[in-house]
Scaffold this motif. Sequence first.
Motif, PDB file in Angstrom:
ATOM      1  N   UNK B  45      12.443  15.893  -3.636  1.00 33.87           N
ATOM      2  CA  UNK B  45      11.784  14.743  -2.997  1.00 33.87           C
ATOM      3  C   UNK B  45      12.822  13.789  -2.408  1.00 33.87           C
ATOM      4  N   UNK B  46      13.904  13.555  -3.164  1.00 34.82           N
ATOM      5  CA  UNK B  46      14.983  12.686  -2.658  1.00 34.82           C
ATOM      6  C   UNK B  46      15.570  13.299  -1.383  1.00 34.82           C
ATOM      7  N   UNK B  47      15.805  14.624  -1.408  1.00 41.54           N
ATOM      8  CA  UNK B  47      16.386  15.300  -0.241  1.00 41.54           C
ATOM      9  C   UNK B  47      15.470  15.146   0.976  1.00 41.54           C
ATOM     10  N   UNK B  48      14.170  15.294   0.773  1.00 39.24           N
ATOM     11  CA  UNK B  48      13.216  15.140   1.876  1.00 39.24           C
ATOM     12  C   UNK B  48      13.250  13.727   2.451  1.00 39.24           C
ATOM     13  N   UNK B  49      13.265  12.737   1.557  1.00 40.36           N
ATOM     14  CA  UNK B  49      13.275  11.333   2.012  1.00 40.36           C
ATOM     15  C   UNK B  49      14.559  11.045   2.790  1.00 40.36           C
ATOM     16  N   UNK B  50      15.702  11.539   2.281  1.00 36.48           N
ATOM     17  CA  UNK B  50      16.972  11.272   2.961  1.00 36.48           C
ATOM     18  C   UNK B  50      17.034  11.981   4.313  1.00 36.48           C
ATOM     19  N   UNK B  51      16.441  13.171   4.392  1.00 36.95           N
ATOM     20  CA  UNK B  51      16.392  13.872   5.683  1.00 36.95           C
ATOM     21  C   UNK B  51      15.605  13.035   6.687  1.00 36.95           C
ATOM     22  N   UNK B  52      14.494  12.461   6.230  1.00 35.43           N
ATOM     23  CA  UNK B  52      13.679  11.618   7.118  1.00 35.43           C
ATOM     24  C   UNK B  52      14.454  10.365   7.530  1.00 35.43           C
ATOM     25  N   UNK B  53      15.148   9.747   6.564  1.00 35.74           N
ATOM     26  CA  UNK B  53      15.933   8.543   6.872  1.00 35.74           C
ATOM     27  C   UNK B  53      16.970   8.859   7.945  1.00 35.74           C
ATOM     28  N   UNK B  54      17.588  10.047   7.841  1.00 37.98           N
ATOM     29  CA  UNK B  54      18.712  10.391   8.714  1.00 37.98           C
ATOM     30  C   UNK B  54      18.312  10.507  10.185  1.00 37.98           C
ATOM     31  N   UNK B  55      17.029  10.678  10.471  1.00 41.87           N
ATOM     32  CA  UNK B  55      16.659  10.862  11.884  1.00 41.87           C
ATOM     33  C   UNK B  55      16.267   9.539  12.550  1.00 41.87           C
ATOM     34  N   UNK B  56      16.359   8.445  11.813  1.00 39.59           N
ATOM     35  CA  UNK B  56      16.076   7.132  12.413  1.00 39.59           C
ATOM     36  C   UNK B  56      17.342   6.289  12.444  1.00 39.59           C
ATOM     37  N   UNK B  57      17.247   5.155  13.146  1.00 39.72           N
ATOM     38  CA  UNK B  57      18.380   4.235  13.202  1.00 39.72           C
ATOM     39  C   UNK B  57      18.042   2.962  12.448  1.00 39.72           C
ATOM     40  N   UNK B  58      19.100   2.239  12.085  1.00 41.95           N
ATOM     41  CA  UNK B  58      18.908   0.980  11.374  1.00 41.95           C
ATOM     42  C   UNK B  58      17.932   0.076  12.158  1.00 41.95           C
ATOM     43  N   UNK B  59      16.939  -0.468  11.465  1.00 40.73           N
ATOM     44  CA  UNK B  59      15.965  -1.348  12.120  1.00 40.73           C
ATOM     45  C   UNK B  59      14.677  -0.631  12.497  1.00 40.73           C
ATOM     46  N   UNK B  60      14.681   0.702  12.501  1.00 39.87           N
ATOM     47  CA  UNK B  60      13.448   1.438  12.802  1.00 39.87           C
ATOM     48  C   UNK B  60      12.475   1.293  11.623  1.00 39.87           C
ATOM     49  N   UNK B  61      11.201   1.096  11.968  1.00 47.21           N
ATOM     50  CA  UNK B  61      10.184   0.864  10.931  1.00 47.21           C
ATOM     51  C   UNK B  61      10.120   2.009   9.911  1.00 47.21           C
ATOM     52  N   UNK B  62      10.071   3.228  10.415  1.00 51.41           N
ATOM     53  CA  UNK B  62       9.898   4.355   9.487  1.00 51.41           C
ATOM     54  C   UNK B  62      11.162   4.651   8.685  1.00 51.41           C
ATOM     55  N   UNK B  63      12.324   4.231   9.203  1.00 55.63           N
ATOM     56  CA  UNK B  63      13.553   4.403   8.413  1.00 55.63           C
ATOM     57  C   UNK B  63      13.426   3.597   7.122  1.00 55.63           C
ATOM     58  N   UNK B  64      12.932   2.370   7.247  1.00 57.05           N
ATOM     59  CA  UNK B  64      12.767   1.533   6.053  1.00 57.05           C
ATOM     60  C   UNK B  64      11.761   2.154   5.098  1.00 57.05           C
ATOM     61  N   UNK B  65      10.663   2.679   5.657  1.00 60.37           N
ATOM     62  CA  UNK B  65       9.630   3.281   4.802  1.00 60.37           C
ATOM     63  C   UNK B  65      10.212   4.437   3.983  1.00 60.37           C
ATOM     64  N   UNK B  66      10.940   5.314   4.663  1.00 60.18           N
ATOM     65  CA  UNK B  66      11.518   6.475   3.960  1.00 60.18           C
ATOM     66  C   UNK B  66      12.634   6.062   3.017  1.00 60.18           C
ATOM     67  N   UNK B  67      13.347   4.988   3.369  1.00 59.47           N
ATOM     68  CA  UNK B  67      14.390   4.486   2.464  1.00 59.47           C
ATOM     69  C   UNK B  67      13.779   4.012   1.154  1.00 59.47           C
ATOM     70  N   UNK B  68      12.675   3.280   1.264  1.00 57.35           N
ATOM     71  CA  UNK B  68      12.006   2.798   0.046  1.00 57.35           C
ATOM     72  C   UNK B  68      11.513   3.968  -0.805  1.00 57.35           C
ATOM     73  N   UNK B  69      10.921   4.959  -0.131  1.00 53.04           N
ATOM     74  CA  UNK B  69      10.421   6.126  -0.875  1.00 53.04           C
ATOM     75  C   UNK B  69      11.573   6.864  -1.557  1.00 53.04           C
ATOM     76  N   UNK B  70      12.677   7.027  -0.827  1.00 50.25           N
ATOM     77  CA  UNK B  70      13.844   7.711  -1.393  1.00 50.25           C
ATOM     78  C   UNK B  70      14.436   6.918  -2.551  1.00 50.25           C
ATOM     79  N   UNK B  71      14.542   5.595  -2.369  1.00 48.51           N
ATOM     80  CA  UNK B  71      15.118   4.752  -3.428  1.00 48.51           C
ATOM     81  C   UNK B  71      14.257   4.826  -4.691  1.00 48.51           C
ATOM     82  N   UNK B  72      12.955   4.751  -4.515  1.00 48.28           N
ATOM     83  CA  UNK B  72      12.039   4.829  -5.674  1.00 48.28           C
ATOM     84  C   UNK B  72      12.189   6.147  -6.407  1.00 48.28           C
ATOM     85  N   UNK B  73      12.368   7.224  -5.652  1.00 47.94           N
ATOM     86  CA  UNK B  73      12.496   8.546  -6.281  1.00 47.94           C
ATOM     87  C   UNK B  73      13.849   8.685  -6.981  1.00 47.94           C
ATOM     88  N   UNK B  74      14.903   8.120  -6.370  1.00 51.81           N
ATOM     89  CA  UNK B  74      16.227   8.184  -7.017  1.00 51.81           C
ATOM     90  C   UNK B  74      16.199   7.422  -8.346  1.00 51.81           C
TER      91      UNK B  74
END
Lengths: 80, 277
Positions: B45-74
């Motif tokens: 799950x962490x790997x999936x979230x980080x993969x999603x984070x990696x395709x966005x740039x800082x400030x993108x809405x969905x980057x933040x969403x996936x970052x939160x999901x990844x952080x919660x899972x970590x």
Amino acid sequence: MGHDTSFSRQLAARLAPYIGDFNAQMWIKSVARRELGLAPEDLTVKHLPPLIDGLRPFLQTLMGRSTADNLLQQIGREVH
Amino acid sequence: MRFRFLAAFPLLYALIFLAIAWSLQGGEMLAPFTFWQRILVRVLAVAGCLAAVSCFERGDHLRSAWLWLGAGTIVILIRDLLRLSPGFAPQGADPQAQLVVTALGILSNLALLGGVWMLARSWKMAAIVLPGGRSGFGVVAVFTAVLALTVAGPGAYIHLQEVARGDWSSLVLVVSAIVDIITLCLITPLLLTAISLRGGLFAWPWGLVTASQLAWLLYDIAAGLRPGLLPTGLPLPEVFRGLAENYLFAAGMAQYFVIDQVRQAARAPVLRPAAEG
């Protein structure tokens, strides 16, 4: 939907692979009304810049800013 | 093809997990097997979230969403690994260690809620037209709210009473139950967004995130069943936890592949409709 003229249909056809046909048509309808006060069937190629600008925030939400900008540039080249 | 495989993977994993768990027949190997597969699905799950984070740039809405999901899972992964240490084990006697475990549980729940909340409100930011209009949204929202309260409400009430009696270790369970209720309610916008985007590539990440949340709903139902109701050797809550984490992995990977396909289309000399897979 009532906007089967070629320009709006061309634009919708280029967005549909990403957001589905229904949303593509609704986005164009909504941006055409909001930005230009026009119905989709009245859109022509000269309306492309404001349409692209109107679509930009929607696409940026889904795919990020740089990807959305690049895709819109590409769509602009395609339908121009 | 790639997206269909992502959608099928969690189900395939669940079948294999069930087969192995059943073959262990409740023996002493079942607990370590269950624990380590839980670690595996969290890592995925962490790997999936980080993969999603990696395709966005800082400030993108969905980057933040996936970052939160990844952080919660970590954070929840760290908590699970800490549990291996005797002091942090569920029956540990060190109150400070238990406090750390409780705090990590609460932090994880809040981060996951933040991520799901950001994903769920994307439809409004992107002006996506939800099927059924306002009344359709209302009907589905009421249905999921009732379902969420039925599933997680009694647990929240019981744990709240335990906290009121001074058992602060139950605080994480209260927070978890409340977060469960809110996140289950957020299934409505996620599901309707996925339906609205059908036919488009972006339906995949939303559909798979919705599947993850539905699996958490099933987890809550299974975890609330009375002990002894399920046959020995059938860790049903773990099956649904695995499904939920694996669907989050699949959603993150789908998000990555979708953005990759959009980028390829934007670079192509002549725009071709993006095809699946």
